[in-house]
Design a protein around this motif. Structure first.
Motif, PDB file in Angstrom:
ATOM      1  N   CYS A  31      17.190  -9.341  -4.757  1.00 43.46           N
ATOM      2  CA  CYS A  31      16.243  -8.748  -3.789  1.00 43.46           C
ATOM      3  C   CYS A  31      16.744  -7.392  -3.308  1.00 43.46           C
ATOM      4  CB  CYS A  31      16.081  -9.659  -2.570  1.00 43.46           C
ATOM      5  SG  CYS A  31      14.864 -10.953  -2.728  1.00 43.46           S
ATOM      6  N   LEU A  32      18.031  -7.332  -2.968  1.00 42.18           N
ATOM      7  CA  LEU A  32      18.610  -6.076  -2.479  1.00 42.18           C
ATOM      8  C   LEU A  32      18.474  -4.961  -3.518  1.00 42.18           C
ATOM      9  CD1 LEU A  32      21.942  -7.359  -0.858  1.00 42.18           C
ATOM     10  CD2 LEU A  32      19.829  -6.727   0.331  1.00 42.18           C
ATOM     11  N   VAL A  33      18.881  -5.259  -4.738  1.00 36.95           N
ATOM     12  CA  VAL A  33      18.866  -4.251  -5.798  1.00 36.95           C
ATOM     13  C   VAL A  33      17.432  -3.803  -6.107  1.00 36.95           C
ATOM     14  CG1 VAL A  33      19.408  -3.837  -8.239  1.00 36.95           C
ATOM     15  CG2 VAL A  33      21.064  -5.018  -6.769  1.00 36.95           C
ATOM     16  N   ASP A  34      16.510  -4.745  -6.219  1.00 32.52           N
ATOM     17  CA  ASP A  34      15.112  -4.408  -6.495  1.00 32.52           C
ATOM     18  C   ASP A  34      14.508  -3.552  -5.381  1.00 32.52           C
ATOM     19  OD1 ASP A  34      14.616  -5.388  -8.998  1.00 32.52           O
ATOM     20  OD2 ASP A  34      13.103  -6.837  -8.356  1.00 32.52           O
ATOM     21  N   ALA A  35      14.761  -3.932  -4.140  1.00 30.67           N
ATOM     22  CA  ALA A  35      14.179  -3.191  -3.015  1.00 30.67           C
ATOM     23  C   ALA A  35      14.689  -1.751  -2.986  1.00 30.67           C
ATOM     24  CB  ALA A  35      14.486  -3.902  -1.695  1.00 30.67           C
ATOM     25  N   MET A  36      15.964  -1.558  -3.305  1.00 28.47           N
ATOM     26  CA  MET A  36      16.496  -0.187  -3.331  1.00 28.47           C
ATOM     27  C   MET A  36      15.798   0.650  -4.391  1.00 28.47           C
ATOM     28  SD  MET A  36      20.544  -0.589  -2.745  1.00 28.47           S
ATOM     29  CE  MET A  36      21.222  -0.975  -1.149  1.00 28.47           C
ATOM     30  N   LYS A  37      15.397   0.015  -5.485  1.00 28.01           N
ATOM     31  CA  LYS A  37      14.693   0.734  -6.550  1.00 28.01           C
ATOM     32  C   LYS A  37      13.221   0.941  -6.209  1.00 28.01           C
ATOM     33  CE  LYS A  37      17.518  -1.241 -10.216  1.00 28.01           C
ATOM     34  NZ  LYS A  37      17.522  -2.243 -11.301  1.00 28.01           N
ATOM     35  N   GLU A  38      12.622  -0.008  -5.469  1.00 26.70           N
ATOM     36  CA  GLU A  38      11.178   0.003  -5.229  1.00 26.70           C
ATOM     37  C   GLU A  38      10.741   0.784  -3.986  1.00 26.70           C
ATOM     38  OE1 GLU A  38       8.692  -1.312  -7.145  1.00 26.70           O
ATOM     39  OE2 GLU A  38      10.239  -1.721  -8.647  1.00 26.70           O
ATOM     40  N   VAL A  39      11.668   1.142  -3.103  1.00 25.50           N
ATOM     41  CA  VAL A  39      11.275   1.863  -1.897  1.00 25.50           C
ATOM     42  C   VAL A  39      10.759   3.247  -2.307  1.00 25.50           C
ATOM     43  CG1 VAL A  39      13.585   2.797  -1.353  1.00 25.50           C
ATOM     44  CG2 VAL A  39      11.939   2.426   0.479  1.00 25.50           C
ATOM     45  N   LYS A  40       9.569   3.595  -1.786  1.00 23.09           N
ATOM     46  CA  LYS A  40       8.912   4.838  -2.189  1.00 23.09           C
ATOM     47  C   LYS A  40       8.441   5.629  -0.970  1.00 23.09           C
ATOM     48  CE  LYS A  40       7.747   3.524  -6.772  1.00 23.09           C
ATOM     49  NZ  LYS A  40       8.976   2.908  -7.030  1.00 23.09           N
ATOM     50  N   THR A  59       7.540   3.053   1.901  1.00 23.70           N
ATOM     51  CA  THR A  59       7.063   1.671   1.812  1.00 23.70           C
ATOM     52  C   THR A  59       7.886   0.930   0.759  1.00 23.70           C
ATOM     53  OG1 THR A  59       5.389   2.209   0.145  1.00 23.70           O
ATOM     54  CG2 THR A  59       4.696   2.266   2.465  1.00 23.70           C
ATOM     55  N   VAL A  60       7.938  -0.375   0.940  1.00 24.92           N
ATOM     56  CA  VAL A  60       8.574  -1.252  -0.039  1.00 24.92           C
ATOM     57  C   VAL A  60       7.794  -2.569  -0.043  1.00 24.92           C
ATOM     58  CG1 VAL A  60      10.290  -2.197   1.565  1.00 24.92           C
ATOM     59  CG2 VAL A  60      10.777  -2.177  -0.871  1.00 24.92           C
ATOM     60  N   PRO A  61       7.467  -3.101  -1.217  1.00 21.75           N
ATOM     61  CA  PRO A  61       6.720  -4.363  -1.282  1.00 21.75           C
ATOM     62  C   PRO A  61       7.664  -5.563  -1.106  1.00 21.75           C
ATOM     63  CG  PRO A  61       7.066  -3.519  -3.496  1.00 21.75           C
ATOM     64  CD  PRO A  61       7.647  -2.499  -2.542  1.00 21.75           C
ATOM     65  N   ALA A  62       8.107  -5.792   0.103  1.00 23.35           N
ATOM     66  CA  ALA A  62       9.106  -6.829   0.375  1.00 23.35           C
ATOM     67  C   ALA A  62       8.611  -8.235   0.035  1.00 23.35           C
ATOM     68  CB  ALA A  62       9.541  -6.758   1.843  1.00 23.35           C
ATOM     69  N   GLY A  63       7.339  -8.494   0.246  1.00 17.20           N
ATOM     70  CA  GLY A  63       6.791  -9.818  -0.059  1.00 17.20           C
ATOM     71  C   GLY A  63       6.913 -10.171  -1.532  1.00 17.20           C
ATOM     72  N   PRO A  64       6.346  -9.354  -2.420  1.00 18.23           N
ATOM     73  CA  PRO A  64       6.470  -9.653  -3.850  1.00 18.23           C
ATOM     74  C   PRO A  64       7.925  -9.702  -4.336  1.00 18.23           C
ATOM     75  CG  PRO A  64       4.693  -8.091  -3.506  1.00 18.23           C
ATOM     76  CD  PRO A  64       5.393  -8.258  -2.179  1.00 18.23           C
ATOM     77  N   ARG A 106       0.839  -1.197   0.000  1.00 21.20           N
ATOM     78  CA  ARG A 106       0.000   0.000   0.000  1.00 21.20           C
ATOM     79  C   ARG A 106       0.878   1.252   0.000  1.00 21.20           C
ATOM     80  NH1 ARG A 106      -4.301  -0.432   4.687  1.00 21.20           N
ATOM     81  NH2 ARG A 106      -2.510  -1.006   5.955  1.00 21.20           N
ATOM     82  N   PRO A 107       0.366   2.362  -0.519  1.00 26.46           N
ATOM     83  CA  PRO A 107       1.140   3.609  -0.485  1.00 26.46           C
ATOM     84  C   PRO A 107       1.217   4.168   0.938  1.00 26.46           C
ATOM     85  CG  PRO A 107      -1.029   4.003  -1.431  1.00 26.46           C
ATOM     86  CD  PRO A 107      -0.907   2.518  -1.223  1.00 26.46           C
ATOM     87  N   ALA A 108       2.231   4.958   1.176  1.00 25.62           N
ATOM     88  CA  ALA A 108       2.448   5.555   2.496  1.00 25.62           C
ATOM     89  C   ALA A 108       1.235   6.352   2.957  1.00 25.62           C
ATOM     90  CB  ALA A 108       3.690   6.437   2.462  1.00 25.62           C
TER      91      ALA A 108
END
Length: 191
Positions: free
Chosen positions: A181-190, A120-125, A102-104
């Motif tokens: 996972c690390l690289v994606d999460a750094m890009k996906e954190v919003k 937020t970051v979609p860690a599960g997906p 969900r968005p912040a």
């Protein structure tokens, strides 16, 4: 103390918050910083709320207590927002990073009036995509590095590759998934 970053982790037993805290300490240590990492939990059972802490500093830290006024908070399980005051003592100059799709803006009403930044970051997906299962700690680790800059993000990924190759020496097939996972999460954190 100058040049010190304090981070408090909130999660549930079995989600890897304690492990992520330890990995962050390892990465900061490899970056030449002084570190502390320690958990706090009650009944040791899967699913019970746990708290873990990090102190990362440019100089030796002589404080040895829980962190009551963190610069950053990481919430590995968003269901804790309804039962735990995760923003207690959190500096409004800092930030909170929540594992959520969900968005912040949707989560802010659950943060008991917190006025600082919410990420937020979609860690599960992300973990399901790269690891084939729900392991939220790796994406959350990357997200807090991206937000706090407590260590250089690029060097962090390199250091974590070394750490994962050692940790998963008998399971080398999981190294690349964790790095992705690390690289994606750094890009996906919003925010």
């Amino acid at each position: 103390m100058k040049n010190m970053t304090e981070i408090r982790w909130h999660g549930r037993g079995g989600q890897g918050a304690k492990t992520a805290s330890l990995l962050l300490a390892d990465a900061a240590f490899m970056a030449g910083k002084f570190v502390q990492s320690f958990p706090e939990y009650g009944p040791e059972r899967s699913g019970a709320p746990i708290t873990a802490y990090n102190r990362i500093s440019e100089e030796r830290c002589t404080i040895h207590s829980n962190i009551y006024e963190p610069d950053y908070v990481v919430v590995v399980d968003e269901t804790l927002l309804e039962s735990v005051d995760v923003t207690a003592g959190l500096s409004k100059e800092g930030a909170i990073v929540i594992n959520s799709e969900r968005p912040a803006s949707e989560l802010r009403p659950l943060l008991r009036g917190y006025e600082g930044k919410v990420y937020t970051v979609p860690a599960g997906p992300i973990s399901r995509k790269h690891l084939g299962a729900y392991f939220p700690n790796t994406p959350m680790l990357a997200a807090i590095v991206a937000v706090s800059k407590c260590v250089d993000p690029d060097q962090f990924v390199k250091d974590m590759e070394e750490s994962y190759r050692h940790k998963f020496a008998k399971k080398p097939q999981v190294v690349q998934g964790n790095l992705d996972c690390l690289v994606d999460a750094m890009k996906e954190v919003k925010e």
